[in-house]
Design an enzyme around this catalytic site. Structure first.
Site, PDB file in Angstrom:
ATOM      1  N   ARG A  95     -18.043 -17.123  39.007  1.00 36.11           N
ATOM      2  CA  ARG A  95     -17.797 -15.689  38.816  1.00 36.11           C
ATOM      3  C   ARG A  95     -17.515 -15.010  40.149  1.00 36.11           C
ATOM      4  NH1 ARG A  95     -23.201 -16.375  37.229  1.00 36.11           N
ATOM      5  NH2 ARG A  95     -24.721 -15.550  38.669  1.00 36.11           N
ATOM      6  N   HIS A  99      -2.289  -0.824   7.070  1.00 41.61           N
ATOM      7  CA  HIS A  99      -1.881  -1.194   5.712  1.00 41.61           C
ATOM      8  C   HIS A  99      -0.779  -0.276   5.191  1.00 41.61           C
ATOM      9  CE1 HIS A  99      -5.325   1.567   5.547  1.00 41.61           C
ATOM     10  NE2 HIS A  99      -4.675   2.140   4.563  1.00 41.61           N
ATOM     11  N   SER A 109     -22.366  -8.189  37.466  1.00 40.80           N
ATOM     12  CA  SER A 109     -22.720  -9.533  36.998  1.00 40.80           C
ATOM     13  C   SER A 109     -21.474 -10.369  36.748  1.00 40.80           C
ATOM     14  CB  SER A 109     -23.521  -9.450  35.691  1.00 40.80           C
ATOM     15  OG  SER A 109     -24.758  -8.833  35.906  1.00 40.80           O
ATOM     16  N   ASN A 112      -7.961  11.834   3.621  1.00 43.47           N
ATOM     17  CA  ASN A 112      -7.589  11.869   2.202  1.00 43.47           C
ATOM     18  C   ASN A 112      -8.744  11.595   1.251  1.00 43.47           C
ATOM     19  OD1 ASN A 112      -7.895   9.076   2.003  1.00 43.47           O
ATOM     20  ND2 ASN A 112      -5.747   8.664   2.405  1.00 43.47           N
ATOM     21  N   PRO A 127      -6.376  -4.707  10.828  1.00 47.30           N
ATOM     22  CA  PRO A 127      -7.832  -4.681  10.968  1.00 47.30           C
ATOM     23  C   PRO A 127      -8.229  -3.279  11.461  1.00 47.30           C
ATOM     24  CG  PRO A 127      -6.940  -6.714  11.861  1.00 47.30           C
ATOM     25  CD  PRO A 127      -5.764  -5.806  11.590  1.00 47.30           C
ATOM     26  N   PHE A 141     -21.176 -12.124  24.350  1.00 50.00           N
ATOM     27  CA  PHE A 141     -20.792 -10.848  23.748  1.00 50.00           C
ATOM     28  C   PHE A 141     -19.323 -10.783  23.334  1.00 50.00           C
ATOM     29  CE2 PHE A 141     -24.612  -9.363  26.294  1.00 50.00           C
ATOM     30  CZ  PHE A 141     -25.464  -9.563  25.226  1.00 50.00           C
ATOM     31  N   HIS A 160      -4.042   3.132  -3.507  1.00 43.73           N
ATOM     32  CA  HIS A 160      -4.201   2.672  -2.125  1.00 43.73           C
ATOM     33  C   HIS A 160      -3.484   1.355  -1.857  1.00 43.73           C
ATOM     34  CE1 HIS A 160      -6.112   1.238   1.570  1.00 43.73           C
ATOM     35  NE2 HIS A 160      -6.367   0.131   0.926  1.00 43.73           N
ATOM     36  N   HIS A 200     -28.736 -14.361  24.533  1.00 39.57           N
ATOM     37  CA  HIS A 200     -27.748 -14.216  25.598  1.00 39.57           C
ATOM     38  C   HIS A 200     -27.065 -15.527  25.972  1.00 39.57           C
ATOM     39  CE1 HIS A 200     -29.475 -10.301  25.783  1.00 39.57           C
ATOM     40  NE2 HIS A 200     -28.837  -9.940  26.881  1.00 39.57           N
ATOM     41  N   HIS A 233       0.822  -1.205   0.000  1.00 39.25           N
ATOM     42  CA  HIS A 233       0.000   0.000   0.000  1.00 39.25           C
ATOM     43  C   HIS A 233       0.859   1.259   0.000  1.00 39.25           C
ATOM     44  CE1 HIS A 233      -2.340  -3.322   1.646  1.00 39.25           C
ATOM     45  NE2 HIS A 233      -3.429  -2.700   1.258  1.00 39.25           N
TER      46      HIS A 233
END
Lengths: 695, 695
Positions: free
Chosen positions: B436, B145, B463, B265, B195, B517, B342, B553, B105
């Protein structure tokens, strides 16, 4: 970030959600070459239009009449005390259901009951007896944990999906009122929400679908597509990046009929939003290009809410955010405005205190007669809406038969007969090509015969090969076009496509990025799978074959990770016919074994099928009998070798204890693709050695 | 969204990245009970301070001297023509390397060379001969990149990791210059990017770490922690939701020493940003609470860039976004300002045209002598910085020995001897508790002995049970505290933790959310794994045990999906000792078999270990000999049953052809947990039946 692989095969991968209740729903077979039953809309309606008037005439009229002239309403002169009573009914249905389940989220319904009431009772157009009526206004509860708000509203509005017994079985096994809204469980729920931020992005998709279809099918003398999309989102949705992605696109596309209510209650699970969320949301949305209105008193400022909706509707070139400042758990004397009312039952004592505080003398789950009577008009009114629309459509059909037929197929999801014949076929003489190019040929062929096919890429259209050549870009001023430019917003893209897919059964959105970036959109893909939104995911650059971009861009674990996800049909085609016929399942590509007892079975997918085939050729020279791939693996043949440029995790099921899985169980590397294949041992030589070892 | 499971065991799951070059790096063993080698910093420096002066005295001085008085610079009077020559050197190193690789790139390095030059040559403080010097300014190329920009800068600055031969082997097998920046390949690269959006979030983590350590260790007479974090991000990063999440937190936390350059750009892969990105970024960032500056001429407005940096440094309570409008591929007469520059090589013809256009007569990879000479001062200057800081630290250590020892351990990553003894131990008499809660006991025990442990949850602290009770919240005005409140921003949280982890070897960030999640943050977790950032992920509510919240969930496929990911150590503890001793690996929990030949092996994890144990009890009554779990599965015993409330995908490897895997291969349901376990067949009865079937 694109780079061209030196390998010609593979790199396009298609995935889409399939039904997990195959016998109950039709969506899963939408792309299979069978005809489909009619789903919804366009059916005859037996309710008479006159009943609407009758019902509204029954209302009590008091001196406290307030004319909500601000908004287009079904009922502009509802007594304020009745409005309050209705709002409190919503609050207590939520309180009581959560209390009975001893689980759930009463805080949001208590705070959002006023906007919920105004939307469902005064503003929205829907037919409770046909939740799938095409031209209905769409409502999305992005803050899905507050689903008792929506269940209470559907119940009052007369939806058969939420009867009193459903409210009483909230969050119980096989009930129609699960802990978060699920479109496949509860007719009237448009999309599946709960994971925060998804719903607002779905709503962007629903509004996109409306704008697109309106542009294609409306005529100067007939606005046959014409509805709003409403959404309630909370602080949690606002914090999630996906909402920013989708909302940036919503204004870019000028989705003026998208109206979002931001439940600004200053409370999230960990406490006051002061601890983690102090940005100026209004200003951010202005920066995103939205029209922003602030309703300072969302608890009792009914006219403020009505005026805001009127203003929002008047702004036609931008979506509107109505920030509604509310009190979470409004009415609870000891728990309102605190996180303790967010996600658990109030408890008997506080329920009593709330009943006292709001002057609510009724038993649990009771809907007062006048409230019931007031809402009862929505059944005939909804029937009228649909009947009027059907009559309009009949007129439209007479004048514009071609457009009507297309629109009908989008509404019903019935694909044109023989659509699959449009797909290209390939012969051994066809030049070898990357499957992403073959995928583009297929998409372009399908776009000609499937009026509901539209989609695009997250800024990688020229790498994913997803442009529909006969169409322009779907943009603010060209909404009739079908190439959607999502920008670098994978997560928003997936969720927007879910909204498009769930807008109408015949809309078939596709979206694309590099396979590795499914990591950015996995939560949306999961919702596709769960909610049976038939989105096609075109995922290219599917392993180390992309070479020089290196391990950040080389998906290794992704094939396995999606194979573990329920309800996703994932295909990794190796050539043109596999790409075109991806929906047919596995098959034998070559077989020189004369009996049912080959010496060894070689299994490859995508790019590696070519490697497996080369190895097979060599082994056959040495006299081994083998197919390269088979649908059914005969139990008698334990000598099995698989090759795939990805994690071997899960391949044991296929190759068995005696077989061998060749794959990649480390991250990739930056180098030309051929070099990496060689260094990682993804080669015909490795297959041959393994085949000899196991057979 | 929290709900309490009716099952007492499980629901806490710990994952963290481990080294994939175990013999080369120490991080993977950081939490194992062995002492660790010193990593970096605090070592003696042999360079002398005087050479810095000497080097700068060698510079040419011309009439075009510009005093860049605006900024604190190493060299405020560099000849503008030399600046331009240096900038063009950067451009051509990028052009030549991409050309040689025929991949990469060039566009970003050509456009961002001016800001890159000013940062590395005039502004940043670093020691090229010790890339790990603790108090260095951090630089992150979020638009990864464009890595040739950074490689060119590291090369000019004198880093041993990027010699001329490394530039020439850009993107080749085993080179130190991979296609995207990888911290584990190239000393001088702080974090792994590519990423999009990850890098800006990493930078927020780096700046958080600086602010936190400064608050804890700086004294009125000694600012021992004091550096800036610079980041370059592009349009792509801006579009990604993760950047909005992280940037919202950056201003909330008042990270005044974070300075972000937005390479404005107007070009992304699919063309002009007009097609998908038309929001007002400045206004959005003002809404997010940032100080915003616009440099209108980023191509040649060197003084504008300098002045912006000065202004940014003067704003101490907010991060600053410097929007720098540039031309992608600046200098290329036919390809600049277009997407074609690019992501691919310019091609020989256009390289020639660019050489002509910018007046560059040199051979590929040539660094003109005066440029080389000019940059050579950074080696002695860097040595001076480090030597001065070491001297300062020596003073600090004399006065504040306790703080110095702590800070040293954070800098070196050497954990205090015997730290693991702080972990609680449990006996059969210990009351059963959710893991937990046990996890919280462990975290709190560790926080006492590990000065670098800090972290928090994405709005689910109560939680996930992640609060450190002896500390307050890390906030703008209390940055010395260790509970981080991430809000509902899972993706940002993960990437911020990557930044914290990679700031200093002894910083051990943990972060938490519901296991389902992880879908929102998977891209960040993957970077943890790839880049060996030792983040601890505390993932609770790990299957259908969360009950009523329903399938949105309930993670089903997530255990399998992470088992397929390289470089992640994933543990699903079942009780207190498993939680505390999670780092020990598997072990037998009960075994009544007297020989090496049990009748059947039962395997369970997390919550389901209890179910397996119950089944074992029943089966033993019937005379079967069996362990419930074992580290090593004897090949002779093919009768194996596994039980885990998740996808069976991948379990075949463990149970083998003859065994049986009990699990869940559909999405979950909303109901009380016990009911779902029963309906889904995750029961002792099912284990017993399967055990009888296979043995």
């Amino acid at each position: 970030m694109a780079s061209t692989s030196s390998l010609t095969l593979s790199q396009a991968l298609l995935a889409r959600a399939v039904s997990h209740h195959a016998t109950e729903h039709f969506r899963d077979s939408r792309l299979s070459p069978v005809s489909l039953p009619t789903f919804s809309g366009l059916k005859s309606i037996t309710y008479t239009a006159t009943r609407a008037t009758t019902a509204t005439n029954c209302r009590r009229v008091s001196s406290r009449q307030v004319r909500a002239a601000a908004v287009e309403t079904l009922d502009a002169t509802t007594d304020t005390s009745l409005v309050e009573k209705s709002i409190n009914t919503i609050r207590f249905l939520a309180i009581d259901a959560v209390e009975k389940a001893n689980s759930g989220h009463p805080g949001l319904p208590m705070g959002c009951a006023p906007m919920g009431h105004i939307l469902y009772d005064e503003v929205m157009r829907y037919n409770p007896k046909n939740p799938y009526w095409f031209n209905r206004d769409r409502f999305v509860l992005s803050a899905g944990h507050g689903c008792m708000l929506q269940y209470a509203l559907l119940h009052l509005a007369g939806y058969d999906s939420v009867k009193e017994e459903d409210l009483k079985s909230f969050r119980q096994w096989e009930s129609r009122t699960p802990g978060h809204p699920e479109n496949f469980e509860t007719p009237g729920v448009e999309v599946t929400t709960g994971p925060l931020g998804q719903g607002i992005a779905n709503a962007v998709g629903l509004a996109l679908a409306e704008k697109h279809l309106a542009a294609r099918y409306n005529k100067p003398d007939s606005e046959i597509v014409d509805h709003y999309t409403y959404v309630i989102l909370g602080d949690g949705c606002q914090m999630e990046g996906i909402s920013n992605e989708a909302c940036s696109l919503a204004s870019h596309w000028g989705l003026g009929k998208l109206i979002a209510f931001y439940d600004d209650n200053h409370i999230s699970i960990d406490g006051d939003t002061e601890i983690a969320f102090t940005e100026d949301v209004d200003k951010r949305f202005e920066g995103l290009g939205w029209h922003v209105i602030w309703v300072k008193n969302g608890n009792t400022g009914y006219d403020e809410i009505r005026a805001a909706i009127k203003e929002a509707k008047a702004v036609k070139d931008k979506p509107t955010l109505i920030k509604v400042t509310t009190t979470i758990g409004y009415g609870s004397p000891n728990k309102s405005n605190s996180y303790s009312v967010h996600g658990s039952a109030l408890g008997a004592k506080e329920v009593d205190a709330t009943r006292q505080n709001l002057g609510w003398p009724y038993e649990p789950f009771h809907v007062p007669d006048d409230v019931k009577q007031h809402w009862s008009r929505h059944t005939p009114a909804g029937a009228t809406f649909e009947a009027e629309w059907n009559a309009k459509f009949a007129e439209y059909e007479k004048k514009y038969s071609e457009e009507a037929a297309e629109l009908k197929s989008i509404i019903n999801g019935v694909l044109p007969a023989g659509w699959e014949k449009a797909l290209p076929t390939y012969t051994p003489e066809s030049p070898a090509d990357a499957t992403r190019n073959l995928s583009q040929q297929n998409l372009n062929a399908l776009a000609k015969v499937l009026p509901g096919l539209l989609g695009g890429s997250a800024d990688l259209a020229s790498s994913n090969m997803t442009l529909l050549k006969m169409f322009g870009d779907f943009q603010k001023d060209t909404p009739e076009e079908r190439n959607v430019r999502f920008g670098v917003r994978e997560h928003g893209m997936g969720a927007i496509c879910n909204g498009i897919a769930l807008h109408s059964p015949g809309l078939i959105p596709y979206c694309a990025t590099f396979f590795v970036f499914t990591d950015y959109m996995r939560a949306a893909i999961r919702i596709s799978a769960l909610s049976e939104a038939g989105v096609i995911y075109v995922m290219t650059h599917d392993s180390i074959g992309l070479g020089e971009d290196g391990p950040t861009h080389q998906p290794i674990e992704h094939l396995a990770s999606f194979r573990a996800m329920p309800n996703i049909l994932m295909l990794r085609p190796a050539d043109g016919n596999e790409t075109a016929g991806a929906y047919k399942g596995g098959y034998i590509i070559s077989d020189n074994s004369s009996s049912n007892k080959p010496d060894v079975i070689l299994i490859g997918t995508g790019s590696e099928l070519e490697i497996a085939a080369k190895a097979a050729e060599e082994l056959r020279k040495e006299g081994k009998a083998m197919p390269t791939r088979k649908v059914v693996l005969p139990a008698a043949v334990e000598a099995r070798v698989s090759i795939e440029a990805g994690s071997t995790f899960g391949w044991e099921k296929i190759v068995g204890d005696k077989g061998k899985a060749i794959g990649i169980d480390r991250f990739g590397a930056s180098a030309p693709a051929g070099k990496i294949y060689k260094e990682f041992g993804i080669t015909a030589e490795a297959v041959i050695a393994a085949a000899k070892e196991v057979s």
